[in-house]
Write a protein that holds these residues in place. Structure first.
Motif, short mmCIF file in Angstrom:
data_model
loop_
_atom_site.label_atom_id
_atom_site.label_comp_id
_atom_site.label_asym_id
_atom_site.label_seq_id
_atom_site.Cartn_x
_atom_site.Cartn_y
_atom_site.Cartn_z
N ALA A 75 6.21 12.93 -2.70
CA ALA A 75 5.29 12.08 -3.48
C ALA A 75 4.38 11.36 -2.51
CB ALA A 75 6.07 11.08 -4.33
N GLY A 76 3.09 11.68 -2.55
CA GLY A 76 2.17 11.05 -1.62
C GLY A 76 2.63 11.24 -0.19
N SER A 77 2.81 10.15 0.52
CA SER A 77 3.23 10.22 1.92
C SER A 77 4.74 10.34 2.09
CB SER A 77 2.75 8.97 2.66
OG SER A 77 3.35 7.80 2.10
N MET A 78 5.50 10.28 0.99
CA MET A 78 6.96 10.26 1.07
C MET A 78 7.53 11.66 0.88
SD MET A 78 8.18 7.10 1.54
CE MET A 78 9.77 6.99 0.74
N ALA A 79 8.36 12.09 1.83
CA ALA A 79 9.04 13.37 1.74
C ALA A 79 10.30 13.29 2.58
CB ALA A 79 8.15 14.50 2.22
N ARG A 110 10.15 11.10 -9.33
CA ARG A 110 10.32 12.54 -9.19
C ARG A 110 11.72 12.93 -8.74
NH1 ARG A 110 4.47 14.15 -6.36
NH2 ARG A 110 3.24 13.88 -8.28
N ASN A 111 12.48 11.96 -8.25
CA ASN A 111 13.84 12.20 -7.74
C ASN A 111 14.79 11.17 -8.33
OD1 ASN A 111 13.23 14.35 -5.47
ND2 ASN A 111 11.71 12.73 -5.18
N PRO A 112 14.96 11.17 -9.65
CA PRO A 112 15.72 10.09 -10.29
C PRO A 112 17.22 10.11 -9.97
CG PRO A 112 15.15 11.78 -11.89
CD PRO A 112 14.40 12.11 -10.63
N LYS A 113 17.76 11.26 -9.62
CA LYS A 113 19.20 11.32 -9.33
C LYS A 113 19.56 10.49 -8.10
CE LYS A 113 23.16 13.50 -10.46
NZ LYS A 113 23.82 13.36 -11.77
N PRO A 114 18.89 10.66 -6.96
CA PRO A 114 19.21 9.81 -5.81
C PRO A 114 18.50 8.46 -5.82
CG PRO A 114 17.62 11.45 -5.15
CD PRO A 114 17.99 11.77 -6.58
N CYS A 115 17.45 8.31 -6.64
CA CYS A 115 16.61 7.10 -6.57
C CYS A 115 16.44 6.43 -7.93
CB CYS A 115 15.24 7.45 -6.00
SG CYS A 115 15.25 8.35 -4.45
N PRO A 116 17.54 6.08 -8.62
CA PRO A 116 17.40 5.41 -9.92
C PRO A 116 17.02 3.94 -9.74
CG PRO A 116 19.72 5.60 -9.35
CD PRO A 116 18.95 6.29 -8.24
N ASP A 142 0.81 -1.22 0.00
CA ASP A 142 0.00 0.00 0.00
C ASP A 142 0.85 1.27 0.00
OD1 ASP A 142 0.90 -0.01 2.62
OD2 ASP A 142 -1.07 -0.17 3.53
N LEU A 143 2.15 1.14 0.20
CA LEU A 143 3.05 2.30 0.13
C LEU A 143 3.89 2.27 -1.15
CD1 LEU A 143 4.12 4.80 1.68
CD2 LEU A 143 5.80 3.29 2.78
N ALA A 144 3.82 1.18 -1.91
CA ALA A 144 4.72 0.99 -3.04
C ALA A 144 4.55 2.08 -4.11
CB ALA A 144 4.53 -0.39 -3.65
N PHE A 145 3.31 2.49 -4.39
CA PHE A 145 3.12 3.52 -5.41
C PHE A 145 3.78 4.83 -4.99
CE2 PHE A 145 0.85 7.12 -7.27
CZ PHE A 145 1.05 6.86 -8.61
N ASP A 146 3.66 5.19 -3.72
CA ASP A 146 4.29 6.43 -3.25
C ASP A 146 5.81 6.36 -3.42
OD1 ASP A 146 1.78 7.30 -2.61
OD2 ASP A 146 2.09 7.35 -0.44
N VAL A 147 6.42 5.19 -3.11
CA VAL A 147 7.86 5.04 -3.27
C VAL A 147 8.25 5.14 -4.74
CG1 VAL A 147 9.81 3.45 -3.01
CG2 VAL A 147 8.15 3.71 -1.15
N LEU A 148 7.48 4.49 -5.61
CA LEU A 148 7.77 4.54 -7.04
C LEU A 148 7.65 5.97 -7.57
CD1 LEU A 148 8.49 2.81 -9.50
CD2 LEU A 148 6.05 2.56 -9.94
N LEU A 175 5.16 -7.40 0.99
CA LEU A 175 6.31 -6.51 0.88
C LEU A 175 6.83 -6.44 -0.55
CD1 LEU A 175 8.31 -7.29 4.15
CD2 LEU A 175 6.85 -5.31 3.65
N VAL A 176 7.03 -5.21 -1.03
CA VAL A 176 7.53 -4.93 -2.37
C VAL A 176 8.96 -4.39 -2.24
CG1 VAL A 176 7.22 -3.51 -4.45
CG2 VAL A 176 5.21 -4.40 -3.21
N THR A 177 9.88 -4.94 -3.05
CA THR A 177 11.29 -4.56 -2.98
C THR A 177 11.68 -3.70 -4.16
OG1 THR A 177 11.87 -6.60 -1.80
CG2 THR A 177 13.65 -5.43 -2.90
N PHE A 178 12.23 -2.53 -3.87
CA PHE A 178 12.80 -1.65 -4.90
C PHE A 178 14.32 -1.77 -4.84
CE2 PHE A 178 8.65 0.07 -4.07
CZ PHE A 178 8.19 0.49 -5.31
N ILE A 179 14.91 -2.06 -5.98
CA ILE A 179 16.37 -2.19 -6.11
C ILE A 179 16.85 -0.92 -6.81
CG2 ILE A 179 18.24 -3.55 -7.10
CD1 ILE A 179 16.35 -5.99 -6.96
N VAL A 180 17.66 -0.15 -6.10
CA VAL A 180 18.01 1.21 -6.53
C VAL A 180 19.51 1.29 -6.79
CG1 VAL A 180 18.03 3.64 -5.81
CG2 VAL A 180 16.07 2.18 -5.23
#
Length: 274
Positions: free
Chosen positions: A165-169, A66-72, A55-61, A122-127
């Motif tokens: 982005a959403g709940s993420m700041a 929106r912040n591709p430099k630190p979060c590729p 339920d938080l995965a869309f906000d993280v994505l 749980l959804v895993t983002f590999i950055v």
């Protein structure tokens, strides 16, 4: 100060960690070796992790977009998945040397295995991670202070705000490497060819311009000695999503411990722009 010789068990540090294949490195971490991974598995990309409930995965994505430099984002594992193409035959729950577990934005654990925290949602983002281009820097004749000094890379929260982005700041986090003044142009040129793993520096020189008060007191990792004639150079850092987690306070989130990366099966050259 942490040292690359530190372990949490009797597992022996390999004589040449850089010569290990990604699968061999992950097997060592699965067996309990817990060390920073700079210099490991030369030629293979390393990665940050941020693991959140679905339920938080869309906000993280969206935060990453929106912040591709630190979060590729290099890859995403579906809810409940524990392996994928970037770690064939591996297990995301055990194959990183150390993790960080957050509840309501507070760090509650730094385990070497997150099986006890695992949930099917749980959804895993590999950055992407800047360790990936360190081999190219060294091949270009630029030394890497944290490797030479046997410590973890220093990382700092800055006064620069990411796009929310959403709940993420949260703030931009940067890693720092001292570079001889005569080689700064080379460092910029080399790393700019790796946009999928943070690319060119975001700042060169005075740390106060980023809101960093004291280079000797990093927020993550260890301080490094800055040799005479060297200038601090700052790259965007994949710990940025964890800083956003600390500020945004989701009920549960898991990341890698800073400097303790996932070693992937992808070659560094996969992310090199000709």
């Amino acid at each position: 100060m942490s040292n690359l010789q530190d372990t949490i068990s009797t597992v022996t540090l390999p004589a040449d960690p850089g010569a290990l294949s990604p699968a061999e490195a992950r097997a060592a971490f699965r067996s309990g070796l817990a060390v920073p991974t700079a210099g490991w598995s030369r030629g293979f990309a390393q990665a940050n992790l941020i693991i959140v409930p679905r339920d938080l995965a869309f906000d993280v994505l969206l935060f990453a977009q929106r912040n591709p430099k630190p979060c590729p984002v290099l890859g995403v594992l579906d809810a409940g998945e524990t392996s994928g193409p970037l770690l064939a035959g591996g297990d995301i729950r055990t194959d990183v040397p150390r993790y960080t577990v957050y509840r309501d934005g507070q760090k509650v654990d730094e385990p070497t295995d997150i099986t006890q925290y695992w949930r099917d949602d749980l959804v895993t983002f590999i950055v992407g991670c800047s360790f990936t281009f360190e081999s190219a820097l060294r091949e270009g004749g630029i030394s890497i202070a944290h490797i030479d000094q046997n410590v973890n890379v220093p990382m700092y929260r800055t006064g620069v705000r990411c796009e929310p982005a959403g709940s993420m700041a949260g703030p931009l986090v940067v890693s720092m490497r001292p570079v001889p003044a005569s080689q700064i142009a080379d460092a910029v040129r080399i790393t700019s060819r790796y946009p999928a793993v943070h690319g060119a520096p975001v700042h060169v020189g005075n740390p106060e311009e980023l809101g960093i008060a004291d280079l000797a007191r990093p927020d993550f990792g260890d301080p490094v000695r800055i040799p005479e004639g060297h200038v601090p150079v700052f790259w965007a850092c994949g710990v940025t999503p964890q800083a956003a987690v600390m500020e945004s306070r989701p009920a549960l989130a898991i990341g890698h411990a800073p400097g303790h990366m996932l070693i992937t099966d992808a070659r560094d050259s996969r992310y090199l722009v000709p």
